[in-house]
Design a protein around this motif. Structure first.
Motif, PDB file in Angstrom:
ATOM      1  N   ALA A 222     -14.955   7.305 107.698  1.00  0.00           N
ATOM      2  CA  ALA A 222     -16.066   6.667 108.394  1.00  0.00           C
ATOM      3  C   ALA A 222     -17.144   7.699 108.718  1.00  0.00           C
ATOM      4  CB  ALA A 222     -15.558   5.991 109.666  1.00  0.00           C
ATOM      5  N   PRO A 223     -18.406   7.263 108.834  1.00  0.00           N
ATOM      6  CA  PRO A 223     -19.486   8.201 109.181  1.00  0.00           C
ATOM      7  C   PRO A 223     -19.247   8.876 110.528  1.00  0.00           C
ATOM      8  CG  PRO A 223     -20.376   6.122 108.378  1.00  0.00           C
ATOM      9  CD  PRO A 223     -18.900   5.905 108.580  1.00  0.00           C
ATOM     10  N   GLY A 224     -19.968   9.973 110.757  1.00  0.00           N
ATOM     11  CA  GLY A 224     -19.787  10.723 111.991  1.00  0.00           C
ATOM     12  C   GLY A 224     -18.467  11.459 111.968  1.00  0.00           C
ATOM     13  N   LEU A 225     -17.785  11.459 113.090  1.00  0.00           N
ATOM     14  CA  LEU A 225     -16.465  12.084 113.165  1.00  0.00           C
ATOM     15  C   LEU A 225     -15.384  11.067 113.509  1.00  0.00           C
ATOM     16  CD1 LEU A 225     -17.186  15.511 114.913  1.00  0.00           C
ATOM     17  CD2 LEU A 225     -16.496  15.126 112.545  1.00  0.00           C
ATOM     18  N   GLU A 226     -15.657   9.780 113.272  1.00  0.00           N
ATOM     19  CA  GLU A 226     -14.648   8.757 113.558  1.00  0.00           C
ATOM     20  C   GLU A 226     -13.445   8.962 112.646  1.00  0.00           C
ATOM     21  OE1 GLU A 226     -14.005   3.904 113.484  1.00  0.00           O
ATOM     22  OE2 GLU A 226     -15.944   4.761 112.932  1.00  0.00           O
ATOM     23  N   PRO A 227     -12.246   9.098 113.217  1.00  0.00           N
ATOM     24  CA  PRO A 227     -11.050   9.353 112.393  1.00  0.00           C
ATOM     25  C   PRO A 227     -10.497   8.072 111.789  1.00  0.00           C
ATOM     26  CG  PRO A 227     -10.439   9.331 114.698  1.00  0.00           C
ATOM     27  CD  PRO A 227     -11.935   9.135 114.659  1.00  0.00           C
ATOM     28  N   ARG A 228     -11.228   7.535 110.822  1.00  0.00           N
ATOM     29  CA  ARG A 228     -10.837   6.276 110.179  1.00  0.00           C
ATOM     30  C   ARG A 228     -11.114   6.371 108.690  1.00  0.00           C
ATOM     31  NH1 ARG A 228     -13.858   1.861 108.794  1.00  0.00           N
ATOM     32  NH2 ARG A 228     -15.663   2.598 110.000  1.00  0.00           N
ATOM     33  N   VAL A 229     -10.170   5.893 107.887  1.00  0.00           N
ATOM     34  CA  VAL A 229     -10.376   5.827 106.445  1.00  0.00           C
ATOM     35  C   VAL A 229     -11.179   4.569 106.153  1.00  0.00           C
ATOM     36  CG1 VAL A 229      -9.286   5.648 104.188  1.00  0.00           C
ATOM     37  CG2 VAL A 229      -8.264   7.108 105.951  1.00  0.00           C
ATOM     38  N   ALA A 230     -12.417   4.744 105.692  1.00  0.00           N
ATOM     39  CA  ALA A 230     -13.283   3.602 105.402  1.00  0.00           C
ATOM     40  C   ALA A 230     -12.970   2.982 104.048  1.00  0.00           C
ATOM     41  CB  ALA A 230     -14.748   4.027 105.454  1.00  0.00           C
ATOM     42  N   ALA A 231     -12.528   3.785 103.092  1.00  0.00           N
ATOM     43  CA  ALA A 231     -12.190   3.254 101.765  1.00  0.00           C
ATOM     44  C   ALA A 231     -11.334   4.247 101.008  1.00  0.00           C
ATOM     45  CB  ALA A 231     -13.455   2.956 100.963  1.00  0.00           C
ATOM     46  N   VAL A 232     -10.284   3.748 100.376  1.00  0.00           N
ATOM     47  CA  VAL A 232      -9.479   4.544  99.440  1.00  0.00           C
ATOM     48  C   VAL A 232     -10.027   4.275  98.043  1.00  0.00           C
ATOM     49  CG1 VAL A 232      -7.181   4.998  98.519  1.00  0.00           C
ATOM     50  CG2 VAL A 232      -7.461   4.405 100.937  1.00  0.00           C
ATOM     51  N   LEU A 233     -10.284   5.343  97.291  1.00  0.00           N
ATOM     52  CA  LEU A 233     -10.951   5.252  95.994  1.00  0.00           C
ATOM     53  C   LEU A 233     -10.033   5.720  94.868  1.00  0.00           C
ATOM     54  CD1 LEU A 233     -14.330   6.890  97.133  1.00  0.00           C
ATOM     55  CD2 LEU A 233     -13.761   4.447  97.120  1.00  0.00           C
ATOM     56  N   ASP A 234     -10.524   5.581  93.635  1.00  0.00           N
ATOM     57  CA  ASP A 234      -9.868   6.128  92.434  1.00  0.00           C
ATOM     58  C   ASP A 234      -8.451   5.579  92.237  1.00  0.00           C
ATOM     59  OD1 ASP A 234     -12.194   7.478  92.205  1.00  0.00           O
ATOM     60  OD2 ASP A 234     -11.328   9.475  92.098  1.00  0.00           O
ATOM     61  N   TRP A 235      -8.385   4.314  91.802  1.00  0.00           N
ATOM     62  CA  TRP A 235      -7.118   3.596  91.657  1.00  0.00           C
ATOM     63  C   TRP A 235      -6.613   3.579  90.216  1.00  0.00           C
ATOM     64  CZ3 TRP A 235      -4.374   1.548  95.746  1.00  0.00           C
ATOM     65  CH2 TRP A 235      -5.021   1.569  96.999  1.00  0.00           C
ATOM     66  N   GLU A 236      -7.093   4.477  89.388  1.00  0.00           N
ATOM     67  CA  GLU A 236      -6.744   4.440  87.971  1.00  0.00           C
ATOM     68  C   GLU A 236      -5.239   4.535  87.718  1.00  0.00           C
ATOM     69  OE1 GLU A 236      -7.269   7.042  83.892  1.00  0.00           O
ATOM     70  OE2 GLU A 236      -8.398   7.618  85.669  1.00  0.00           O
ATOM     71  N   LEU A 237      -4.521   5.277  88.558  1.00  0.00           N
ATOM     72  CA  LEU A 237      -3.094   5.508  88.330  1.00  0.00           C
ATOM     73  C   LEU A 237      -2.202   4.566  89.134  1.00  0.00           C
ATOM     74  CD1 LEU A 237      -3.158   9.410  88.356  1.00  0.00           C
ATOM     75  CD2 LEU A 237      -3.136   7.887  86.371  1.00  0.00           C
ATOM     76  N   SER A 238      -2.791   3.561  89.768  1.00  0.00           N
ATOM     77  CA  SER A 238      -2.012   2.676  90.639  1.00  0.00           C
ATOM     78  C   SER A 238      -1.129   1.728  89.839  1.00  0.00           C
ATOM     79  CB  SER A 238      -2.951   1.870  91.540  1.00  0.00           C
ATOM     80  OG  SER A 238      -3.824   1.065  90.761  1.00  0.00           O
ATOM     81  N   THR A 239      -0.027   1.307  90.488  1.00  0.00           N
ATOM     82  CA  THR A 239       0.910   0.370  89.885  1.00  0.00           C
ATOM     83  C   THR A 239       1.854  -0.098  90.981  1.00  0.00           C
ATOM     84  OG1 THR A 239       2.478   0.058  88.054  1.00  0.00           O
ATOM     85  CG2 THR A 239       2.571   2.163  89.231  1.00  0.00           C
ATOM     86  N   LEU A 240       2.860  -0.884  90.618  1.00  0.00           N
ATOM     87  CA  LEU A 240       3.974  -1.153  91.526  1.00  0.00           C
ATOM     88  C   LEU A 240       5.046  -0.104  91.253  1.00  0.00           C
ATOM     89  CD1 LEU A 240       4.466  -5.024  91.389  1.00  0.00           C
ATOM     90  CD2 LEU A 240       3.142  -3.693  93.026  1.00  0.00           C
ATOM     91  N   GLY A 241       5.627   0.423  92.321  1.00  0.00           N
ATOM     92  CA  GLY A 241       6.640   1.444  92.105  1.00  0.00           C
ATOM     93  C   GLY A 241       7.276   1.909  93.387  1.00  0.00           C
ATOM     94  N   ASP A 242       7.848   3.072  93.341  1.00  0.00           N
ATOM     95  CA  ASP A 242       8.550   3.648  94.482  1.00  0.00           C
ATOM     96  C   ASP A 242       7.536   4.299  95.416  1.00  0.00           C
ATOM     97  OD1 ASP A 242      10.148   5.168  96.242  1.00  0.00           O
ATOM     98  OD2 ASP A 242      11.694   5.436  94.708  1.00  0.00           O
ATOM     99  N   PRO A 243       7.428   3.831  96.669  1.00  0.00           N
ATOM    100  CA  PRO A 243       6.450   4.435  97.584  1.00  0.00           C
ATOM    101  C   PRO A 243       6.669   5.924  97.824  1.00  0.00           C
ATOM    102  CG  PRO A 243       7.972   2.988  98.772  1.00  0.00           C
ATOM    103  CD  PRO A 243       8.190   2.739  97.315  1.00  0.00           C
ATOM    104  N   LEU A 244       7.894   6.418  97.589  1.00  0.00           N
ATOM    105  CA  LEU A 244       8.126   7.853  97.763  1.00  0.00           C
ATOM    106  C   LEU A 244       7.350   8.686  96.740  1.00  0.00           C
ATOM    107  CD1 LEU A 244      11.905   8.142  98.693  1.00  0.00           C
ATOM    108  CD2 LEU A 244       9.899   8.005 100.178  1.00  0.00           C
ATOM    109  N   ALA A 245       6.916   8.059  95.654  1.00  0.00           N
ATOM    110  CA  ALA A 245       6.075   8.775  94.698  1.00  0.00           C
ATOM    111  C   ALA A 245       4.737   9.117  95.333  1.00  0.00           C
ATOM    112  CB  ALA A 245       5.876   7.931  93.444  1.00  0.00           C
TER     113      ALA A 245
END
Length: 352
Positions: A222-245
Protein backbone atom coordinates in the motif's frame (compact mmCIF):
# COMPACT_ATOMS: atom_id res chain seq x y z
CA UNK A 1 9.33 -10.13 -11.46
CA UNK A 2 8.54 -6.71 -12.88
CA UNK A 3 10.70 -3.65 -12.28
CA UNK A 4 8.58 -0.57 -11.63
CA UNK A 5 10.93 1.64 -13.67
CA UNK A 6 10.09 2.27 -17.32
CA UNK A 7 12.45 1.79 -20.24
CA UNK A 8 13.53 4.88 -22.12
CA UNK A 9 13.79 2.93 -25.38
CA UNK A 10 11.82 -0.08 -26.56
CA UNK A 11 13.31 -2.53 -29.03
CA UNK A 12 11.45 -3.26 -32.23
CA UNK A 13 10.65 -6.77 -30.95
CA UNK A 14 8.86 -5.34 -27.90
CA UNK A 15 6.82 -2.63 -29.62
CA UNK A 16 3.02 -2.80 -29.54
CA UNK A 17 0.62 -2.19 -32.41
CA UNK A 18 -1.40 0.56 -30.72
CA UNK A 19 -4.18 0.65 -33.30
CA UNK A 20 -4.79 -3.10 -33.06
CA UNK A 21 -4.52 -3.05 -29.26
CA UNK A 22 -6.90 -0.11 -28.88
CA UNK A 23 -9.42 -1.83 -31.13
CA UNK A 24 -9.21 -5.00 -29.03
CA UNK A 25 -9.57 -3.06 -25.77
CA UNK A 26 -12.58 -1.14 -27.12
CA UNK A 27 -14.28 -4.47 -27.80
CA UNK A 28 -13.20 -6.30 -24.62
CA UNK A 29 -12.40 -3.90 -21.76
CA UNK A 30 -15.37 -2.22 -20.03
CA UNK A 31 -15.36 1.60 -20.14
CA UNK A 32 -12.17 1.75 -22.20
CA UNK A 33 -11.65 5.09 -23.91
CA UNK A 34 -8.55 6.19 -25.80
CA UNK A 35 -6.27 7.61 -26.89
CA UNK A 36 -3.87 4.91 -25.75
CA UNK A 37 -0.14 5.17 -25.09
CA UNK A 38 2.33 2.76 -23.51
CA UNK A 39 5.73 2.24 -21.92
CA UNK A 40 7.56 -0.99 -21.11
CA UNK A 41 8.61 -1.86 -17.58
CA UNK A 42 12.33 -2.47 -17.28
CA UNK A 43 11.94 -5.84 -15.54
CA UNK A 44 9.80 -8.83 -16.47
CA UNK A 45 12.46 -10.85 -18.30
CA UNK A 46 10.01 -13.75 -18.51
CA UNK A 47 6.84 -12.05 -19.76
CA UNK A 48 7.30 -8.51 -21.13
CA UNK A 49 5.11 -6.13 -19.14
CA UNK A 50 3.79 -2.71 -20.14
CA UNK A 51 2.06 0.28 -18.60
CA UNK A 52 -0.91 1.34 -20.74
CA UNK A 53 -2.11 4.91 -20.27
CA UNK A 54 -5.41 6.55 -21.22
CA UNK A 55 -6.84 9.90 -20.12
CA UNK A 56 -8.93 8.26 -17.38
CA UNK A 57 -7.19 5.01 -16.32
CA UNK A 58 -3.88 3.18 -16.32
CA UNK A 59 -3.65 -0.52 -17.12
CA UNK A 60 -0.97 -3.20 -17.14
CA UNK A 61 -0.46 -5.55 -20.09
CA UNK A 62 1.52 -8.79 -19.85
CA UNK A 63 2.36 -10.73 -22.99
CA UNK A 64 4.27 -13.79 -24.05
CA UNK A 65 7.71 -12.89 -25.42
CA UNK A 66 8.37 -13.16 -29.13
CA UNK A 67 10.54 -15.90 -30.59
CA UNK A 68 11.32 -19.50 -29.66
CA UNK A 69 9.80 -20.49 -26.30
CA UNK A 70 10.15 -23.48 -24.00
CA UNK A 71 7.08 -25.75 -23.78
CA UNK A 72 4.55 -24.69 -21.09
CA UNK A 73 6.52 -21.55 -20.24
CA UNK A 74 5.17 -17.96 -20.31
CA UNK A 75 1.59 -19.12 -19.66
CA UNK A 76 -0.19 -15.76 -19.59
CA UNK A 77 -3.53 -17.57 -19.92
CA UNK A 78 -2.91 -19.32 -16.59
CA UNK A 79 -1.88 -16.05 -14.98
CA UNK A 80 -5.13 -14.50 -16.10
CA UNK A 81 -7.23 -17.44 -14.96
CA UNK A 82 -5.90 -17.46 -11.40
CA UNK A 83 -6.22 -13.67 -11.05
CA UNK A 84 -9.79 -13.86 -12.35
CA UNK A 85 -10.57 -16.62 -9.84
CA UNK A 86 -8.97 -14.91 -6.86
CA UNK A 87 -10.18 -11.34 -7.38
CA UNK A 88 -13.82 -12.01 -6.34
CA UNK A 89 -12.63 -13.71 -3.11
CA UNK A 90 -11.07 -10.50 -1.80
CA UNK A 91 -7.52 -11.79 -2.08
CA UNK A 92 -5.26 -8.88 -3.11
CA UNK A 93 -4.74 -9.21 -6.87
CA UNK A 94 -5.28 -6.65 -9.64
CA UNK A 95 -8.70 -6.55 -11.27
CA UNK A 96 -8.54 -8.56 -14.52
CA UNK A 97 -9.99 -6.91 -17.64
CA UNK A 98 -9.43 -9.36 -20.47
CA UNK A 99 -7.34 -12.13 -22.03
CA UNK A 100 -6.41 -12.26 -25.72
CA UNK A 101 -5.08 -15.55 -27.10
CA UNK A 102 -5.14 -14.33 -30.72
CA UNK A 103 -1.50 -13.85 -31.74
CA UNK A 104 -2.50 -11.65 -34.67
CA UNK A 105 -3.48 -8.69 -32.46
CA UNK A 106 -0.02 -7.72 -31.13
CA UNK A 107 2.05 -10.75 -32.15
CA UNK A 108 1.59 -12.92 -29.04
CA UNK A 109 -1.00 -13.79 -26.38
CA UNK A 110 -1.56 -11.17 -23.66
CA UNK A 111 -3.89 -10.01 -20.91
CA UNK A 112 -4.84 -6.65 -19.44
CA UNK A 113 -5.40 -5.88 -15.75
CA UNK A 114 -5.70 -2.82 -13.56
CA UNK A 115 -2.56 -1.00 -12.49
CA UNK A 116 -2.45 -1.13 -8.69
CA UNK A 117 -0.75 1.90 -7.19
CA UNK A 118 1.69 1.26 -4.40
CA UNK A 119 5.28 0.39 -3.52
CA UNK A 120 7.51 -2.32 -4.93
CA UNK A 121 10.20 -3.24 -2.39
CA UNK A 122 13.19 -4.97 -3.96
CA UNK A 123 15.49 -5.06 -0.96
CA UNK A 124 14.60 -7.58 1.75
CA UNK A 125 16.14 -5.25 4.33
CA UNK A 126 13.18 -2.90 3.69
CA UNK A 127 15.38 0.22 3.98
CA UNK A 128 13.97 3.44 5.37
CA UNK A 129 11.71 1.79 7.95
CA UNK A 130 11.98 1.55 11.72
CA UNK A 131 12.00 -1.93 13.26
CA UNK A 132 8.28 -1.97 14.14
CA UNK A 133 7.19 -0.87 10.68
CA UNK A 134 9.52 -3.36 9.02
CA UNK A 135 8.19 -6.18 11.20
CA UNK A 136 4.60 -5.21 10.37
CA UNK A 137 5.41 -5.43 6.65
CA UNK A 138 6.89 -8.90 7.11
CA UNK A 139 3.83 -9.98 9.07
CA UNK A 140 1.66 -8.71 6.20
CA UNK A 141 3.60 -10.86 3.74
CA UNK A 142 3.29 -13.96 5.92
CA UNK A 143 -0.41 -13.37 6.56
CA UNK A 144 -1.11 -12.80 2.85
CA UNK A 145 0.61 -16.07 1.96
CA UNK A 146 -1.47 -17.85 4.61
CA UNK A 147 -4.60 -16.16 3.21
CA UNK A 148 -3.79 -17.52 -0.26
CA UNK A 149 -3.34 -21.05 1.08
CA UNK A 150 -6.63 -20.78 2.97
CA UNK A 151 -8.63 -19.85 -0.17
CA UNK A 152 -11.20 -22.47 -1.15
CA UNK A 153 -9.93 -23.14 -4.66
CA UNK A 154 -13.03 -25.11 -5.61
CA UNK A 155 -15.34 -22.23 -4.66
CA UNK A 156 -13.03 -19.90 -6.63
CA UNK A 157 -13.58 -21.97 -9.77
CA UNK A 158 -10.01 -23.24 -9.79
CA UNK A 159 -10.58 -26.90 -9.00
CA UNK A 160 -8.99 -27.91 -12.34
CA UNK A 161 -6.12 -25.41 -12.12
CA UNK A 162 -3.66 -28.20 -11.30
CA UNK A 163 -3.44 -31.94 -11.74
CA UNK A 164 -4.09 -34.46 -8.95
CA UNK A 165 -1.29 -36.43 -7.35
CA UNK A 166 1.94 -35.51 -5.62
CA UNK A 167 2.76 -31.89 -6.47
CA UNK A 168 6.48 -32.23 -5.91
CA UNK A 169 6.66 -35.29 -8.15
CA UNK A 170 5.18 -33.23 -10.98
CA UNK A 171 7.36 -30.24 -10.17
CA UNK A 172 10.62 -32.19 -10.08
CA UNK A 173 9.71 -33.70 -13.44
CA UNK A 174 8.68 -30.34 -14.89
CA UNK A 175 11.77 -28.43 -13.85
CA UNK A 176 14.04 -31.27 -14.90
CA UNK A 177 12.48 -31.07 -18.38
CA UNK A 178 12.70 -27.27 -18.38
CA UNK A 179 16.34 -27.46 -17.40
CA UNK A 180 17.10 -30.07 -20.07
CA UNK A 181 15.32 -27.92 -22.64
CA UNK A 182 17.47 -24.93 -21.74
CA UNK A 183 20.71 -26.76 -20.89
CA UNK A 184 23.83 -25.10 -22.28
CA UNK A 185 26.60 -26.88 -20.35
CA UNK A 186 27.18 -29.77 -17.95
CA UNK A 187 26.69 -28.96 -14.24
CA UNK A 188 27.43 -31.82 -11.85
CA UNK A 189 25.25 -30.53 -8.94
CA UNK A 190 22.23 -30.40 -11.26
CA UNK A 191 22.90 -33.98 -12.41
CA UNK A 192 23.02 -35.17 -8.78
CA UNK A 193 19.79 -33.34 -7.95
CA UNK A 194 18.01 -34.74 -11.00
CA UNK A 195 18.85 -38.23 -9.70
CA UNK A 196 18.21 -37.57 -5.97
CA UNK A 197 15.08 -35.42 -5.82
CA UNK A 198 12.61 -37.89 -7.40
CA UNK A 199 13.85 -40.68 -5.10
CA UNK A 200 13.17 -38.72 -1.92
CA UNK A 201 9.81 -37.01 -2.49
CA UNK A 202 8.00 -35.95 0.73
CA UNK A 203 4.33 -36.86 1.20
CA UNK A 204 1.74 -34.19 0.38
CA UNK A 205 -0.82 -33.57 3.13
CA UNK A 206 -2.62 -30.45 1.82
CA UNK A 207 -3.58 -28.93 -1.52
CA UNK A 208 -4.01 -25.21 -2.16
CA UNK A 209 -3.41 -22.53 -4.75
CA UNK A 210 0.33 -21.92 -4.84
CA UNK A 211 1.80 -18.73 -6.28
CA UNK A 212 5.12 -20.23 -7.27
CA UNK A 213 7.27 -17.09 -6.94
CA UNK A 214 6.18 -15.49 -3.67
CA UNK A 215 8.64 -12.85 -2.43
CA UNK A 216 8.65 -9.17 -1.55
CA UNK A 217 9.42 -7.87 -5.04
CA UNK A 218 6.49 -9.71 -6.60
CA UNK A 219 3.89 -7.65 -4.77
CA UNK A 220 2.70 -4.09 -4.35
CA UNK A 221 2.53 -2.69 -0.85
CA UNK A 222 0.00 0.00 0.00
CA UNK A 223 1.14 3.62 -0.54
CA UNK A 224 2.93 5.43 2.27
CA UNK A 225 4.14 3.15 5.02
CA UNK A 226 0.91 1.21 5.55
CA UNK A 227 1.93 -2.42 6.23
CA UNK A 228 -0.54 -3.99 3.81
CA UNK A 229 -0.09 -6.04 0.65
CA UNK A 230 -2.15 -4.20 -1.96
CA UNK A 231 -1.59 -6.75 -4.74
CA UNK A 232 0.33 -9.97 -5.34
CA UNK A 233 1.74 -10.00 -8.88
CA UNK A 234 3.47 -12.34 -11.36
CA UNK A 235 1.32 -15.50 -11.30
CA UNK A 236 3.01 -17.26 -14.21
CA UNK A 237 4.15 -20.22 -12.08
CA UNK A 238 0.92 -20.63 -10.10
CA UNK A 239 -1.01 -23.90 -9.90
CA UNK A 240 -2.72 -26.18 -7.39
CA UNK A 241 -0.19 -27.94 -5.22
CA UNK A 242 1.49 -28.33 -1.88
CA UNK A 243 1.44 -25.03 0.06
CA UNK A 244 4.80 -25.96 1.59
CA UNK A 245 6.30 -25.28 -1.83
CA UNK A 246 5.30 -21.62 -1.55
CA UNK A 247 6.33 -21.30 2.07
CA UNK A 248 9.74 -22.91 1.56
CA UNK A 249 10.36 -20.77 -1.52
CA UNK A 250 9.53 -17.67 0.54
CA UNK A 251 11.95 -18.91 3.22
CA UNK A 252 14.80 -18.99 0.67
CA UNK A 253 15.27 -15.32 1.60
CA UNK A 254 16.25 -16.38 5.13
CA UNK A 255 19.11 -18.55 3.85
CA UNK A 256 20.30 -16.13 1.15
CA UNK A 257 22.83 -13.32 1.52
CA UNK A 258 21.23 -9.85 1.21
CA UNK A 259 23.25 -8.37 -1.69
CA UNK A 260 20.56 -5.73 -2.22
CA UNK A 261 17.92 -8.37 -3.06
CA UNK A 262 15.29 -10.20 -1.04
CA UNK A 263 17.83 -12.18 1.02
CA UNK A 264 17.89 -11.47 4.76
CA UNK A 265 20.50 -13.93 6.06
CA UNK A 266 22.09 -12.28 9.10
CA UNK A 267 19.53 -9.45 9.23
CA UNK A 268 16.84 -10.95 11.46
CA UNK A 269 16.06 -10.09 15.07
CA UNK A 270 14.66 -7.31 17.29
CA UNK A 271 17.09 -4.65 16.07
CA UNK A 272 15.88 -4.84 12.46
CA UNK A 273 12.35 -6.07 13.12
CA UNK A 274 12.74 -8.83 10.52
CA UNK A 275 11.33 -12.01 12.07
CA UNK A 276 13.55 -15.08 12.33
CA UNK A 277 12.85 -18.11 10.17
CA UNK A 278 11.40 -19.86 13.22
CA UNK A 279 9.07 -16.93 13.87
CA UNK A 280 7.90 -16.94 10.25
CA UNK A 281 7.12 -20.65 10.42
CA UNK A 282 5.28 -20.27 13.75
CA UNK A 283 3.11 -17.40 12.47
CA UNK A 284 2.34 -19.22 9.21
CA UNK A 285 1.38 -22.40 11.08
CA UNK A 286 -0.90 -20.40 13.38
CA UNK A 287 -2.64 -18.70 10.43
CA UNK A 288 -3.09 -21.94 8.48
CA UNK A 289 -4.02 -24.24 11.35
CA UNK A 290 -0.93 -26.41 11.62
CA UNK A 291 -0.53 -27.06 15.37
CA UNK A 292 1.81 -29.95 14.56
CA UNK A 293 4.30 -27.59 12.91
CA UNK A 294 6.27 -28.41 9.77
CA UNK A 295 8.58 -31.25 8.71
CA UNK A 296 12.31 -30.73 8.19
CA UNK A 297 12.61 -28.09 5.49
CA UNK A 298 15.99 -28.97 3.95
CA UNK A 299 14.48 -31.13 1.17
CA UNK A 300 12.05 -28.32 0.33
CA UNK A 301 14.83 -25.73 0.28
CA UNK A 302 16.91 -27.99 -1.97
CA UNK A 303 14.03 -28.39 -4.40
CA UNK A 304 13.34 -24.65 -4.51
CA UNK A 305 16.98 -23.85 -5.23
CA UNK A 306 16.94 -26.51 -7.97
CA UNK A 307 13.79 -25.01 -9.47
CA UNK A 308 15.25 -21.50 -9.30
CA UNK A 309 18.40 -22.74 -11.06
CA UNK A 310 16.20 -24.23 -13.80
CA UNK A 311 14.28 -20.96 -14.20
CA UNK A 312 17.45 -18.89 -14.42
CA UNK A 313 18.90 -21.40 -16.88
CA UNK A 314 15.88 -20.67 -19.07
CA UNK A 315 16.77 -16.97 -18.93
CA UNK A 316 20.34 -17.88 -19.86
CA UNK A 317 19.18 -19.88 -22.88
CA UNK A 318 16.91 -17.05 -24.05
CA UNK A 319 19.78 -14.60 -23.63
CA UNK A 320 22.07 -16.76 -25.76
CA UNK A 321 19.49 -17.13 -28.56
CA UNK A 322 18.49 -13.47 -28.36
CA UNK A 323 14.92 -13.59 -27.03
CA UNK A 324 15.46 -12.54 -23.39
CA UNK A 325 13.43 -9.40 -22.69
CA UNK A 326 15.40 -7.98 -19.78
CA UNK A 327 18.65 -6.13 -20.38
CA UNK A 328 19.96 -7.74 -17.16
CA UNK A 329 19.41 -11.27 -18.45
CA UNK A 330 23.14 -11.90 -18.93
CA UNK A 331 23.93 -11.03 -15.31
CA UNK A 332 20.98 -13.09 -14.05
CA UNK A 333 22.04 -16.13 -16.06
CA UNK A 334 25.48 -16.13 -14.43
CA UNK A 335 23.82 -17.18 -11.14
CA UNK A 336 22.99 -20.72 -12.30
CA UNK A 337 26.11 -22.56 -10.99
CA UNK A 338 25.84 -20.98 -7.52
CA UNK A 339 22.13 -21.82 -7.30
CA UNK A 340 22.81 -25.42 -8.33
CA UNK A 341 25.52 -25.80 -5.70
CA UNK A 342 23.28 -24.28 -3.00
CA UNK A 343 20.53 -26.73 -3.93
CA UNK A 344 22.93 -29.66 -3.55
CA UNK A 345 24.20 -28.31 -0.21
CA UNK A 346 20.64 -28.42 1.15
CA UNK A 347 20.22 -31.92 -0.28
CA UNK A 348 23.26 -33.01 1.72
CA UNK A 349 21.68 -31.53 4.87
CA UNK A 350 18.53 -33.52 4.05
CA UNK A 351 20.55 -36.75 3.95
CA UNK A 352 21.81 -37.06 0.36
Amino acid sequence: MTDTSLQADITERDRLDLDALAAWMSANVPDFAGPLSYAKFAGGQSNPTYKLTTPTRNYVLRRKPMGELLPSAHAVDREYRVIAGLHPTGFPVPRPFGLCEDDTVIGSAFYVMEMVEGRTIWDGAFPGMDADTRRAHYHAMIDTLAQLHNVDHVAAGLETFGRPGNYFERQVSRWTKQYRGAETEHMEPMERLIEWLPRTLPPQTRTSIVHGDYRCDNMKFAPGLEPRVAAVLDWELSTLGDPLADLSYFLISWVTEPEGRSGVLGLTGPETGIPTLEEVVARYCEKTGRPEGLPDLNWYLSFNMFRLASIVQGIRKRFLIGTASNANAEAASARVPALAQAAWDFAVKAGA
